[in-house]
Write an enzyme that holds these catalytic residues in place. Structure first.
Site, PDB file in Angstrom:
ATOM      1  N   ASP A   1      -0.403  -8.313  -3.876  1.00  0.00           N
ATOM      2  CA  ASP A   1       0.234  -9.222  -2.913  1.00  0.00           C
ATOM      3  C   ASP A   1       1.726  -9.340  -3.191  1.00  0.00           C
ATOM      4  OD1 ASP A   1      -2.746 -11.064  -2.817  1.00  0.00           O
ATOM      5  OD2 ASP A   1      -1.735 -10.209  -1.076  1.00  0.00           O
TER       6      ASP A   1
ATOM      7  N   MET B   1      -5.682 -12.052   8.101  1.00  0.00           N
ATOM      8  CA  MET B   1      -5.457 -13.061   7.072  1.00  0.00           C
ATOM      9  C   MET B   1      -6.366 -14.258   7.335  1.00  0.00           C
ATOM     10  SD  MET B   1      -3.404 -11.947   4.847  1.00  0.00           S
ATOM     11  CE  MET B   1      -3.192 -13.483   3.919  1.00  0.00           C
TER      12      MET B   1
ATOM     13  N   MET C   1       5.348 -10.600  -2.224  1.00  0.00           N
ATOM     14  CA  MET C   1       5.911 -11.695  -1.422  1.00  0.00           C
ATOM     15  C   MET C   1       7.412 -11.766  -1.647  1.00  0.00           C
ATOM     16  SD  MET C   1       3.070 -14.584  -2.283  1.00  0.00           S
ATOM     17  CE  MET C   1       1.325 -14.236  -2.055  1.00  0.00           C
TER      18      MET C   1
ATOM     19  N   SER D   1      -7.513  -9.440  -5.984  1.00  0.00           N
ATOM     20  CA  SER D   1      -6.064  -9.603  -5.807  1.00  0.00           C
ATOM     21  C   SER D   1      -5.427  -9.958  -7.145  1.00  0.00           C
ATOM     22  CB  SER D   1      -5.762 -10.725  -4.812  1.00  0.00           C
ATOM     23  OG  SER D   1      -4.382 -11.073  -4.923  1.00  0.00           O
TER      24      SER D   1
ATOM     25  N   ASP E   1      -8.543 -11.596   3.701  1.00  0.00           N
ATOM     26  CA  ASP E   1      -7.764 -11.925   2.506  1.00  0.00           C
ATOM     27  C   ASP E   1      -7.400 -13.406   2.538  1.00  0.00           C
ATOM     28  OD1 ASP E   1      -4.406 -10.842   1.437  1.00  0.00           O
ATOM     29  OD2 ASP E   1      -5.901 -12.129   0.479  1.00  0.00           O
TER      30      ASP E   1
ATOM     31  N   HIS F   1      -5.845  -5.132  -4.987  1.00  0.00           N
ATOM     32  CA  HIS F   1      -4.986  -5.658  -3.912  1.00  0.00           C
ATOM     33  C   HIS F   1      -3.721  -6.253  -4.529  1.00  0.00           C
ATOM     34  CE1 HIS F   1      -4.341  -7.226   0.172  1.00  0.00           C
ATOM     35  NE2 HIS F   1      -3.929  -8.340  -0.390  1.00  0.00           N
TER      36      HIS F   1
ATOM     37  N   HIS G   1      -0.033  -5.055  -0.150  1.00  0.00           N
ATOM     38  CA  HIS G   1       0.090  -5.943   1.026  1.00  0.00           C
ATOM     39  C   HIS G   1       1.507  -6.510   1.024  1.00  0.00           C
ATOM     40  CE1 HIS G   1      -1.318 -10.103   2.815  1.00  0.00           C
ATOM     41  NE2 HIS G   1      -0.539  -9.439   3.650  1.00  0.00           N
TER      42      HIS G   1
HETATM   43  C1  DX5 Z   1      -2.160 -15.045   0.326  1.00  0.00           C
HETATM   44  C2  DX5 Z   1      -2.705 -14.032  -0.666  1.00  0.00           C
HETATM   45  C3  DX5 Z   1      -4.031 -14.571  -1.156  1.00  0.00           C
HETATM   46  C4  DX5 Z   1      -4.646 -13.749  -2.251  1.00  0.00           C
HETATM   47  C5  DX5 Z   1      -6.099 -14.129  -2.427  1.00  0.00           C
HETATM   48  O1  DX5 Z   1      -0.847 -14.779   0.549  1.00  0.00           O
HETATM   49  O2  DX5 Z   1      -2.856 -12.793  -0.022  1.00  0.00           O
HETATM   50  O3  DX5 Z   1      -4.875 -14.625  -0.048  1.00  0.00           O
HETATM   51  O4  DX5 Z   1      -4.634 -12.426  -1.891  1.00  0.00           O
HETATM   52  O5  DX5 Z   1      -6.162 -15.436  -2.720  1.00  0.00           O
HETATM   53  P1  DX5 Z   1      -7.547 -16.205  -3.011  1.00  0.00           P
HETATM   54  O6  DX5 Z   1      -8.650 -15.177  -3.063  1.00  0.00           O
HETATM   55  O7  DX5 Z   1      -7.347 -16.872  -4.331  1.00  0.00           O
HETATM   56  O8  DX5 Z   1      -7.705 -17.138  -1.859  1.00  0.00           O
HETATM   57 ZN    ZN Z   2      -3.014 -10.065   0.328  1.00  0.00          ZN
END
Ligand code: DX5
Ligand code: ZN
Length: 242
Positions: A61, A163, A63, A34, A202, A59, A92
């Site tokens: 992320d 998740m 937001m 990620s 994830d 990946h 994502h």
């Molecule tokens: C949450 C993100 C995290 C990220 C991974 O919103 O989606 O989960 O991808 O984070 P780590 O691997 O550092 O927990």
């Molecule tokens: Zn993610």
């Protein structure tokens, strides 16, 4: 085009010439670092680091500061990443209105787009639009969301993202009790109904929790801290693939 990077081939992104969805093997272990956990002051280098470390997907992320209590990056960032890797871009969308922004993430070069079942949109319509654009579509559910909620959509997705933390931040603890039963239920449902969606996890995935997630049926492992935080990313990716 960045020197040395093979042109991003459509086939590698799991897209047929006719742009129909290609069901890749849901029993293959896929490692997806990620970018949330990367050093953003040198993102091109960090994208190449994951590529050279032997990762399968990258990946992303996204937001929006509303669906989750954090803001990360948008379509322009995805477009900036695109030419630096031929890895599958696994986007994502942690957004309240993923339907409103969808076309921009398609145009930016995503290969797969995952949306949340809890978001404020017509889930089936959004999933259909992702596939109509020739991309693979994914559906995500948060730890507090019951597996029952995603059941109506399982016959029209290429990936289910369970998740394993409350979305918004990297570096959180893996929520085993709340989420592993759902991973197991997703695998059982898939076998029972002859479906072939990937099961992705994830959040809090590291060298210990990856084995727990795999034993329940997950095959796509997203990891930020455990991979971008590793001194030797290639070794960490290889270990996670075991
Ligand atoms: C949450 C993100 C995290 C990220 C991974 O919103 O989606 O989960 O991808 O984070 P780590 O691997 O550092 O927990
Ligand atoms: Zn993610």
């Amino acid at each position: 085009m960045v020197e040395g990077i093979r042109p991003h081939s459509v086939a590698e992104a799991g897209k047929r010439e006719d742009n129909g969805p290609v069901m890749s093997d849901c029993n293959t272990r896929i490692i997806a670092p990620s970018l949330l956990a990367a050093d953003w002051s040198k993102v091109g280098e960090e994208v190449r680091r994951a590529t050279e470390a032997g990762a399968d997907w990258l990946h992303l992320d996204v937001m929006d500061g509303h669906f989750v209590d954090n803001v990360s990056f948008g379509p322009q960032f995805v477009a900036a990443v695109r030419p630096h890797t031929n890895l599958t871009l696994d986007t994502h969308l942690m957004m309240t209105r993923p339907d409103h922004y969808l076309d921009r993430f398609v145009k930016a070069g995503s290969d797969r787009i995952t949306v949340h079942v809890e978001a404020d949109h017509d889930v089936a319509a959004t999933l259909g639009r992702i596939r109509a654009a020739g991309l693979q579509c994914g559906l995500a559910l948060n730890p507090a969301t019951s597996f029952e909620v995603v059941k109506p959509f399982l016959d029209r997705i290429d990936l289910l993202l369970v998740m394993t933390v409350v979305p918004g931040f990297g570096g959180q603890a893996f929520m085993e009790a709340e989420t592993m039963p759902k991973v197991a239920a997703a695998r059982a449902y898939r076998e029972e109904h002859g479906l072939s969606y990937h099961i992705e996890v994830d959040g809090g995935i590291d060298q210990r929790t990856v084995a727990i997630a795999a034993s329940h049926g997950a095959n796509v492992m997203v990891a930020g801290t455990a991979l971008y935080g590793a001194v030797d990313m290639a070794a960490a990716v290889a270990a996670m693939r075991e």
